[in-house]
Design an enzyme around this catalytic site. Sequence first.
Site, PDB file in Angstrom:
ATOM      1  N   HIS A   1       0.852  -1.198   0.000  1.00 21.42           N
ATOM      2  CA  HIS A   1       0.000   0.000   0.000  1.00 21.42           C
ATOM      3  C   HIS A   1       0.880   1.238   0.000  1.00 21.42           C
ATOM      4  CE1 HIS A   1       0.577  -1.319   4.169  1.00 21.42           C
ATOM      5  NE2 HIS A   1       0.512  -0.065   4.528  1.00 21.42           N
ATOM      6  N   TRP A   2       0.533   2.168  -0.870  1.00 21.96           N
ATOM      7  CA  TRP A   2       1.268   3.420  -0.997  1.00 21.96           C
ATOM      8  C   TRP A   2       0.623   4.467  -0.105  1.00 21.96           C
ATOM      9  CZ3 TRP A   2       1.673  -0.337  -4.414  1.00 21.96           C
ATOM     10  CH2 TRP A   2       2.870  -0.487  -5.121  1.00 21.96           C
TER      11      TRP A   2
END
Length: 172
Positions: free
Chosen positions: A135-136
């Site tokens: 996840h960014w």
Amino acid sequence: MDTLWAPWRMAYVGGEQHARDVSALVEVGAEADPDCFLCQAVYDANNDSRRHVLRRTELSISVLNKFPYNNGHLLVAPRRHCGRLDGMTEAEHVELVREIDRWVTVLEKTMNPQGFNIGLNLGHAAGAGLPGHLHWHIVPRWVGDVNFMTSIASAKVVPQSLDALWEILVAE
Ligand SMILES: [Zn+2]
């Protein structure tokens, strides 16, 4: 660093995270992880407001970070439970970057930040709280957001509630 005026943070510190995750368990697909909050969000499509899910695309999901470093801190992830960059498909890479691009535009319009920190924590040692599902992070920044509270008291104020922020960003 402590965070002031942040009830979600108190739940985290107080150990309520585990209880909440268990109560939020949903039926997930064979490739998903039932203990992963991103997989739960992907498969629990009727609880977007409770889970602060902002947007779903064919290959991605975007959610508010429940433990934000700053106002407007979002997470953009592939829908698929995947913890390795080389495990992502070309289409997933492209869609994730495009989603990050879209969120920067939305956050600029709604929150008027002066910059962003955007990045990925890859692995436990790098600070990933959920290493199995990439996840960014998108963290809006304002000049002065590292303010006197941080300097003198080692504390940071996140002034807007997650529910209020969710309403604004989903609408946009
Ligand atoms: Zn997952």
